[in-house]
Design an enzyme around this catalytic site. Structure first.
Site, mmCIF file in Angstrom:
data_model
loop_
_atom_site.group_PDB
_atom_site.id
_atom_site.type_symbol
_atom_site.label_atom_id
_atom_site.label_comp_id
_atom_site.label_asym_id
_atom_site.label_seq_id
_atom_site.Cartn_x
_atom_site.Cartn_y
_atom_site.Cartn_z
ATOM 1 N N ASP A 180 -0.990 -8.849 -0.673
ATOM 2 C CA ASP A 180 0.039 -7.802 -0.716
ATOM 3 C C ASP A 180 -0.678 -6.453 -0.831
ATOM 4 O OD1 ASP A 180 2.139 -6.095 -1.295
ATOM 5 O OD2 ASP A 180 2.602 -6.974 -3.242
ATOM 6 N N GLU A 208 -0.081 7.558 8.428
ATOM 7 C CA GLU A 208 0.361 8.928 8.129
ATOM 8 C C GLU A 208 -0.347 9.944 9.015
ATOM 9 O OE1 GLU A 208 1.422 7.858 3.488
ATOM 10 O OE2 GLU A 208 -0.542 8.680 3.988
ATOM 11 N N ALA A 267 -2.581 -0.466 -3.054
ATOM 12 C CA ALA A 267 -4.001 -0.360 -2.693
ATOM 13 C C ALA A 267 -4.427 1.102 -2.553
ATOM 14 C CB ALA A 267 -4.286 -1.123 -1.405
ATOM 15 N N GLY A 268 -3.593 1.905 -1.898
ATOM 16 C CA GLY A 268 -3.902 3.328 -1.726
ATOM 17 C C GLY A 268 -3.906 4.077 -3.050
ATOM 18 N N ASP A 269 -3.001 3.673 -3.956
ATOM 19 C CA ASP A 269 -2.909 4.331 -5.269
ATOM 20 C C ASP A 269 -4.138 3.992 -6.116
ATOM 21 O OD1 ASP A 269 -0.373 5.210 -4.472
ATOM 22 O OD2 ASP A 269 0.551 3.371 -5.203
ATOM 23 N N ASP A 275 10.479 -1.787 -7.905
ATOM 24 C CA ASP A 275 10.536 -2.488 -6.623
ATOM 25 C C ASP A 275 11.080 -3.879 -6.896
ATOM 26 O OD1 ASP A 275 9.324 -0.415 -5.188
ATOM 27 O OD2 ASP A 275 7.305 -1.201 -5.496
ATOM 28 N N LYS A 277 -5.376 12.809 0.681
ATOM 29 C CA LYS A 277 -5.627 11.469 1.209
ATOM 30 C C LYS A 277 -4.450 11.057 2.079
ATOM 31 C CE LYS A 277 -4.381 7.269 0.778
ATOM 32 N NZ LYS A 277 -3.334 6.410 0.290
#
Length: 332
Positions: A265, A210, A269-271, A25, A205
């Protein structure tokens, strides 16, 4: 605890195999600007499945990454980052002809992310079924994946093969669709392909965004979530950002509150949340059937996600167990 009989490394922890993309990224040095206005960029290693693999090792678990990188400086840099973080890299292939994927990501003033991808095609899209390290995949107790690897061939066939091999070997399958609409030919295609492998997973998840996309409903409630439930599932999770997460199993459902932190940022966070969950489940499958245990683990996972939002970039922000326990302790 997991049995020690078939553990190759001898430290008794079950292996979590993460499959999919790893990329770089490029994040603007100034926040709240468009990509065109950005004065410069910092490179931040990323890609959800790779983030999950590192989230697991940060928390003291064992993980491996399976995917393809470009045989270029960036690809070797990413493989090096996995290695430095203790992730098994025996499933990494390098492509001589294609570059490592790049994504330019800007955090808009409202904190949401905008993406521009460079992958035409990138190395991760070119992973072929015959290049898979099947021995490594079979040795995993949990096999985790997203949906970006479903977008184009040959990677899609490699994804389906890897998933089947893992399932046949008795692994739990963990799915985080991780929707990136700009990468799909159309929203319809995205929805169809994401749902095409829905019935294979044991754990799924989704984020609130989503959930809305997949159900076509703007309601984030139990009814909407349960429309995504399948008898083949053991656990369905809906993450709600600062509102925590909801969980659904065959026998019970509920919500676990989030931790309140100063968010800088949300990348990763989901990972981090997924890595924390899998780290615990791989050691004790009964967590999926015991609501008290599950709530405790989801509280821990919420704390992981929260800490990850307090620093820029995904990988540098992924917490250790000590970080998580101190946050939980500080709020009790």
């Amino acid at each position: 605890m997991a049995s020690h009989g078939n553990d190759i490394s001898g430290d008794g922890k079950g292996l979590i195999v993460s499959f999919g993309e790893m990329l770089i990224d490029f994040v603007p040095t100034a926040s709240g600007v468009s990509l065109a206005e950005a004065p410069g960029f910092l490179k931040a290693p990323g890609g959800a499945p790779a983030n999950v693999a590192i989230a697991v090792t940060r928390l003291g678990g064992r993980s491996a990454f399976v995917g393809k990188l470009g045989d270029d400086e960036f690809g070797h840099m990413l493989a090096g980052i996995l290695k430095q973080n203790g992730v098994n890299g025996d499933g990494i292939n390098f492509d001589q002809g294609a570059r490592t994927a790049l994504a330019f990501v800007t955090l808009r003033a409202d904190g949401e992310r905008e993406f521009m991808f460079y992958r035409n095609p990138s190395a991760d899209m070119l992973l072929q079924p015959e290049e898979l390290n099947l021995e490594l995949i079979r040795s995993g107790k949990i096999f985790h994946y997203g949906s970006i690897s479903l977008i184009v061939e040959p990677c899609r066939s490699a994804h389906l093969r890897a998933m089947q091999v893992a399932k046949d070997a008795g692994a739990l399958l963990s799915y985080d669709p991780n929707l990136r609409l700009p990468l799909w030919p159309s929203p319809e295609e995205a929805r169809e392909q994401i749902m095409s492998i829905w019935d294979m997973a044991d754990i799924i998840k989704v984020s609130d965004v989503e959930l809305e996309f997949l159900t076509g409903s703007d309601k984030i409630d139990d009814e909407s979530a349960m429309s995504l439930w399948r008898p083949s599932l053991t656990l369905l999770l809906v993450t709600l950002g600062e509102k925590g997460c909801r969980y659904y199993t065959k026998n019970f459902h509920g919500q676990v509150e989030a931790f309140h932190v100063d968010t800088i940022d949300t990348t990763g966070a989901g990972d981090s949340f997924v890595g924390a969950l899998l780290c615990n489940v791989v050691e004790d499958h009964s967590i999926l059937e015991d609501e008290g245990k599950l709530r405790k683990v989801l509280k821990f996972a919420n704390a992981c996600g929260a800490i990850t939002t307090t620093k820029k970039g995904a990988i540098p922000a992924l917490p250790t167990e000590a970080d998580v326990l101190s946050l939980i302790k500080g709020t009790e």
